[in-house]
Design an enzyme around this catalytic site. Structure first.
Site, PDB file in Angstrom:
ATOM      1  N   SER A 182       0.836  -1.194   0.000  1.00 61.87           N
ATOM      2  CA  SER A 182       0.000   0.000   0.000  1.00 61.87           C
ATOM      3  C   SER A 182       0.878   1.253   0.000  1.00 61.87           C
ATOM      4  O   SER A 182       1.731   1.400  -0.867  1.00 61.87           O
ATOM      5  CB  SER A 182      -0.967  -0.045   1.191  1.00 61.87           C
ATOM      6  OG  SER A 182      -1.996   0.908   1.040  1.00 61.87           O
ATOM      7  N   ASP A 273      -8.526  -5.070  -6.041  1.00 64.61           N
ATOM      8  CA  ASP A 273      -8.154  -4.125  -4.993  1.00 64.61           C
ATOM      9  C   ASP A 273      -9.169  -2.983  -4.935  1.00 64.61           C
ATOM     10  O   ASP A 273      -9.423  -2.322  -5.940  1.00 64.61           O
ATOM     11  CB  ASP A 273      -6.758  -3.575  -5.299  1.00 64.61           C
ATOM     12  CG  ASP A 273      -6.205  -2.674  -4.208  1.00 64.61           C
ATOM     13  OD1 ASP A 273      -6.932  -2.358  -3.243  1.00 64.61           O
ATOM     14  OD2 ASP A 273      -5.029  -2.282  -4.316  1.00 64.61           O
ATOM     15  N   HIS A 307      -6.747  -5.940  -1.626  1.00 66.56           N
ATOM     16  CA  HIS A 307      -5.630  -5.048  -1.306  1.00 66.56           C
ATOM     17  C   HIS A 307      -4.653  -5.643  -0.297  1.00 66.56           C
ATOM     18  O   HIS A 307      -3.454  -5.621  -0.493  1.00 66.56           O
ATOM     19  CB  HIS A 307      -6.191  -3.731  -0.762  1.00 66.56           C
ATOM     20  CG  HIS A 307      -5.135  -2.679  -0.540  1.00 66.56           C
ATOM     21  ND1 HIS A 307      -4.467  -2.064  -1.574  1.00 66.56           N
ATOM     22  CD2 HIS A 307      -4.639  -2.134   0.606  1.00 66.56           C
ATOM     23  CE1 HIS A 307      -3.610  -1.185  -1.091  1.00 66.56           C
ATOM     24  NE2 HIS A 307      -3.687  -1.209   0.231  1.00 66.56           N
TER      25      HIS A 307
END
Length: 359
Positions: A182, A273, A307
């Protein structure tokens, strides 16, 4: 730096098994200064010939690193129970030092960075340490005396961590690796682009620009933070937010010039995601590298994965609190495909790191 205080905690000898400790940073201003004190000046005061104060230490397949032979101080560490290879969660410790696998080495060194929510991503560091790496789980937000949020980060801070790990006598030369997920992913991308000693970079569902928080280095802005608008956030029937569309378009000022990277980059993306459009970001970064004749990259795309791609057998996370949205947000993917992605990707990440760093 804290020295042992026998009046509060009894000194214990280290258990015979391997263990993990952590490294955080101070002072807060170091994130915003280009010429800040060296990490070594803070951490070389540690001497592990005398046992630090430790409670609840669990062997996990890595052992404590001896940092200094010349100093007599050791830091105060409280309640250190790290992740083991089956995913047991650590309780909070005071400092994060690093993790060394058993053996004479040298071993490839890897820095692990967590998300914009902050804290320490020690689960990945512990997993890699179980497989022959010296790892450093580095906090950069929302941990101990670090700021809970920021508008700009200083790459010098991460450069110090690279130098700190690279100089460890058990770390294999000439370069190190870095793994980020991330927001930690775009930080690692900046590290690979501007720090030549980062020879292997793993970007897990990251951005091709400095997302939300800008990055500067040596008093120059190297990537302006990509903005966002919560007006584009949707709240689903389940009550959790869908933030996949809140990010602004990546512009020239925020793009990371990834074509300058001297090392090799592995992009890992989940095609469902819902944090942001990580597949697009990875493809755009690769397109830019190809345009400039840089072919030192690889891409892993996982259908149905979201994600939060974590180590194998970590539970599928449908939603959790997001510090930017300030509410629970969905991460995307479905449990079956996401679990497969986690199991499949980590051996490939390890193989990539070993192949790249051992060369």
């Amino acid at each position: 730096m804290h020295t042992p205080n026998s009046s509060t905690t009894s000194t214990k000898a280290l258990p015979s098994g391997p263990h993990i400790l952590r490294l955080s940073s101070s002072p807060v201003q170091r994130l915003y200064r280009s010429s800040c004190p060296r990490l070594s000046s803070r951490f070389l005061q540690l001497d592990l010939r005398s046992a630090p104060k430790i409670s609840s230490v669990l062997p996990v397949g890595c052992q404590i690193s001896r940092i200094s032979e010349d100093h007599n101080q050791c830091i105060d560490i409280s309640a250190t129970t790290p992740f083991n290879s089956f995913g047991m969660q650590a309780t909070k410790s005071r400092e994060l030092i690093g993790i060394r696998v058993t053996g004479s080495g040298p071993f490839p060194g890897v820095i692990c960075l967590h998300t914009i929510n902050g804290g320490v991503g020690e689960n990945k560091a512990s997993l890699l340490a179980n497989h022959g790496f010296i790892t450093l789980a580095l906090a950069y937000l929302n941990y101990e005396d670090l700021p809970k949020s920021a508008t700009n980060l200083d790459l010098e801070y991460f450069s110090e961590a690279v130098n700190f790990l690279k100089q460890h006598p058990k770390v294999k030369r000439p370069g190190i690796g870095a793994v980020g997920i991330s927001k930690g992913g775009d930080v690692v991308l900046s590290m690979a682009t501007f720090l030549p000693d980062v020879r292997a970079a793993v970007i897990i569902n990251g951005c091709n620009a400095s997302a939300i928080i800008g990055m500067h280095f040596k008093n120059k802005v190297i990537s302006a933070g990509v903005g966002y608008s919560l007006s584009r956030m949707r709240v689903e029937d389940s009550g959790v937010a869908n933030i996949v569309d809140i990010m602004n378009e990546v512009n020239k000022e925020s793009l990371i010039p990834v074509e300058k990277a001297e090392g090799t980059i592995l992009f890992v993306v989940g095609d469902e995601d819902k944090n942001w459009k990580s597949t697009n970001y990875a493809n755009e970064a690769i397109k830019r590298m190809k345009k400039h004749g840089n072919e030192k990259f690889d891409l892993l795309t996982y259908q149905g994965a979201g994600h939060y791609l974590e180590p194998p057998y970590f539970p599928f996370c449908y939603a959790s609190y997001h510090s930017v949205a300030r509410m629970y947000t969905m991460w995307g993917g479905n449990a079956k495909d996401h679990a497969f992605a986690q199991e499949d990707m980590w051996p490939k990440v390890q193989s990539f790191l070993k192949k790249t760093l051992n060369n």
